[in-house]
Design an enzyme around this catalytic site. Structure first.
Site, PDB file in Angstrom:
ATOM      1  N   ARG A  25       0.811  -1.225   0.000  1.00 38.13           N
ATOM      2  CA  ARG A  25       0.000   0.000   0.000  1.00 38.13           C
ATOM      3  C   ARG A  25       0.838   1.266   0.000  1.00 38.13           C
ATOM      4  O   ARG A  25       0.369   2.325  -0.378  1.00 38.13           O
ATOM      5  CB  ARG A  25      -0.912   0.032   1.223  1.00 38.13           C
ATOM      6  CG  ARG A  25      -1.878  -1.135   1.312  1.00 38.13           C
ATOM      7  CD  ARG A  25      -2.531  -1.199   2.667  1.00 38.13           C
ATOM      8  NE  ARG A  25      -1.489  -1.422   3.688  1.00 38.13           N
ATOM      9  CZ  ARG A  25      -1.629  -1.136   4.977  1.00 38.13           C
ATOM     10  NH1 ARG A  25      -2.749  -0.614   5.425  1.00 38.13           N
ATOM     11  NH2 ARG A  25      -0.647  -1.377   5.827  1.00 38.13           N
ATOM     12  N   ASN A  50       9.782  24.774   7.154  1.00 40.24           N
ATOM     13  CA  ASN A  50      10.024  25.388   5.847  1.00 40.24           C
ATOM     14  C   ASN A  50       9.980  24.307   4.781  1.00 40.24           C
ATOM     15  O   ASN A  50      10.250  23.134   5.062  1.00 40.24           O
ATOM     16  CB  ASN A  50      11.399  26.069   5.830  1.00 40.24           C
ATOM     17  CG  ASN A  50      11.524  27.132   6.901  1.00 40.24           C
ATOM     18  OD1 ASN A  50      10.612  27.912   7.122  1.00 40.24           O
ATOM     19  ND2 ASN A  50      12.650  27.157   7.577  1.00 40.24           N
ATOM     20  N   HIS A  63      23.788  28.894   4.379  1.00 38.99           N
ATOM     21  CA  HIS A  63      23.075  29.880   5.186  1.00 38.99           C
ATOM     22  C   HIS A  63      23.175  29.601   6.683  1.00 38.99           C
ATOM     23  O   HIS A  63      23.299  28.458   7.101  1.00 38.99           O
ATOM     24  CB  HIS A  63      21.585  29.897   4.822  1.00 38.99           C
ATOM     25  CG  HIS A  63      21.328  30.140   3.373  1.00 38.99           C
ATOM     26  ND1 HIS A  63      20.370  29.454   2.681  1.00 38.99           N
ATOM     27  CD2 HIS A  63      21.902  30.980   2.484  1.00 38.99           C
ATOM     28  CE1 HIS A  63      20.354  29.872   1.421  1.00 38.99           C
ATOM     29  NE2 HIS A  63      21.281  30.794   1.280  1.00 38.99           N
ATOM     30  N   LYS A  73      18.449  22.982  12.879  1.00 40.46           N
ATOM     31  CA  LYS A  73      17.556  22.504  11.827  1.00 40.46           C
ATOM     32  C   LYS A  73      17.499  20.981  11.825  1.00 40.46           C
ATOM     33  O   LYS A  73      18.475  20.312  12.131  1.00 40.46           O
ATOM     34  CB  LYS A  73      18.058  22.945  10.446  1.00 40.46           C
ATOM     35  CG  LYS A  73      18.140  24.438  10.262  1.00 40.46           C
ATOM     36  CD  LYS A  73      18.734  24.779   8.908  1.00 40.46           C
ATOM     37  CE  LYS A  73      18.809  26.298   8.762  1.00 40.46           C
ATOM     38  NZ  LYS A  73      19.436  26.693   7.500  1.00 40.46           N
ATOM     39  N   HIS A 120      24.477  25.949   6.550  1.00 41.76           N
ATOM     40  CA  HIS A 120      23.795  24.817   5.921  1.00 41.76           C
ATOM     41  C   HIS A 120      23.505  25.123   4.455  1.00 41.76           C
ATOM     42  O   HIS A 120      23.166  26.248   4.097  1.00 41.76           O
ATOM     43  CB  HIS A 120      22.465  24.537   6.645  1.00 41.76           C
ATOM     44  CG  HIS A 120      21.608  23.557   5.914  1.00 41.76           C
ATOM     45  ND1 HIS A 120      20.474  23.931   5.217  1.00 41.76           N
ATOM     46  CD2 HIS A 120      21.736  22.219   5.731  1.00 41.76           C
ATOM     47  CE1 HIS A 120      19.933  22.857   4.659  1.00 41.76           C
ATOM     48  NE2 HIS A 120      20.679  21.813   4.952  1.00 41.76           N
ATOM     49  N   TYR A 133      12.192  21.344   6.341  1.00 44.85           N
ATOM     50  CA  TYR A 133      13.020  21.345   7.532  1.00 44.85           C
ATOM     51  C   TYR A 133      12.368  22.130   8.642  1.00 44.85           C
ATOM     52  O   TYR A 133      11.670  23.108   8.416  1.00 44.85           O
ATOM     53  CB  TYR A 133      14.445  21.821   7.253  1.00 44.85           C
ATOM     54  CG  TYR A 133      14.594  23.108   6.482  1.00 44.85           C
ATOM     55  CD1 TYR A 133      14.897  24.295   7.129  1.00 44.85           C
ATOM     56  CD2 TYR A 133      14.465  23.127   5.097  1.00 44.85           C
ATOM     57  CE1 TYR A 133      15.071  25.470   6.416  1.00 44.85           C
ATOM     58  CE2 TYR A 133      14.633  24.295   4.386  1.00 44.85           C
ATOM     59  CZ  TYR A 133      14.938  25.468   5.049  1.00 44.85           C
ATOM     60  OH  TYR A 133      15.094  26.628   4.346  1.00 44.85           O
ATOM     61  N   ASP A 169      23.546  34.187  -2.936  1.00 48.85           N
ATOM     62  CA  ASP A 169      24.428  33.142  -2.425  1.00 48.85           C
ATOM     63  C   ASP A 169      25.826  33.213  -3.041  1.00 48.85           C
ATOM     64  O   ASP A 169      26.771  32.677  -2.471  1.00 48.85           O
ATOM     65  CB  ASP A 169      23.816  31.763  -2.640  1.00 48.85           C
ATOM     66  CG  ASP A 169      22.658  31.485  -1.681  1.00 48.85           C
ATOM     67  OD1 ASP A 169      22.446  32.276  -0.751  1.00 48.85           O
ATOM     68  OD2 ASP A 169      21.972  30.468  -1.876  1.00 48.85           O
TER      69      ASP A 169
END
Length: 186
Positions: A25, A50, A63, A73, A120, A133, A169
């Site tokens: 299933r 998030n 970040h 996180k 991260h 996260y 970034d």
């Protein structure tokens, strides 16, 4: 216990392997259970979830949040495959400036716990990836920080040759610049 917790080369970063119940299933698994996570040393109140979606080759990061808005996180890839990275920015840590990287995917269903004091980021390895996260502090744009994704002193071996990186970034400082500016964690 419905989870296996594995400390990585940087022991404060923990790979979380959930117990998955699968049959014809589909599957069922717990993704978070406060009491089990606390027994493994993952403490704190997670206050925000998030969700991001990105296409192949997109690199998000690296970040972090500064000061009173620093965040821990728990990262999980619910669709596709990513290479997820945590860089230790804790100045007094024996692993300062080092990184760990792991594959998170919809297939292995692993999660990565990244404590406060780390940068991260991740890169997408398949056609598309969706990442969710939990964080233990709210996002505060005025306290956002970053580390350039290709810092030669950190030496992350990203598995994508020419990643797609946002203009923001691409402008983050190097680890040396963060040290000079006194923007690392104490």
């Amino acid at each position: 216990m419905p989870f296996e917790f594995k400390r990585l080369e940087i022991p404060d970063v923990i790979l979380i392997k959930p117990k998955v119940f699968e049959d014809e299933r589909g599957f069922f698994m717990e993704t978070y259970k406060k009491s089990d996570f606390e027994k493994a040393g993952i403490k704190g109140e997670f206050v925000q979830d998030n969700h991001s979606r990105s296409r192949y080759g997109v690199l998000r990061g690296l970040h972090f949040q500064r000061g009173p808005y620093a965040q821990a996180k728990i990262v999980r890839c619910v669709r596709g495959v990513i290479y997820d990275v945590a860089v230790d920015l804790r100045k007094d840590s024996p692993t300062f400036g080092k990184y760990v990287g792991v594959i998170l995917s919809e297939f292995n269903k692993y999660q990565l716990y990244i404590p406060r004091g780390f940068a991260h980021g991740f890169v997408v390895l398949g056609d598309v990836a969706e990442v969710v996260y939990k964080v233990d502090n709210v996002y505060a744009p005025s306290h956002e920080g970053g580390l350039i994704w290709n810092d030669p002193d950190v030496g992350i071996k990203w598995p994508v040759e020419d990643p797609i990186v946002s203009p923001k970034d691409q402008r983050w400082p190097t680890l040396r610049e963060l040290i000079e500016r006194d923007e690392v964690f104490r």
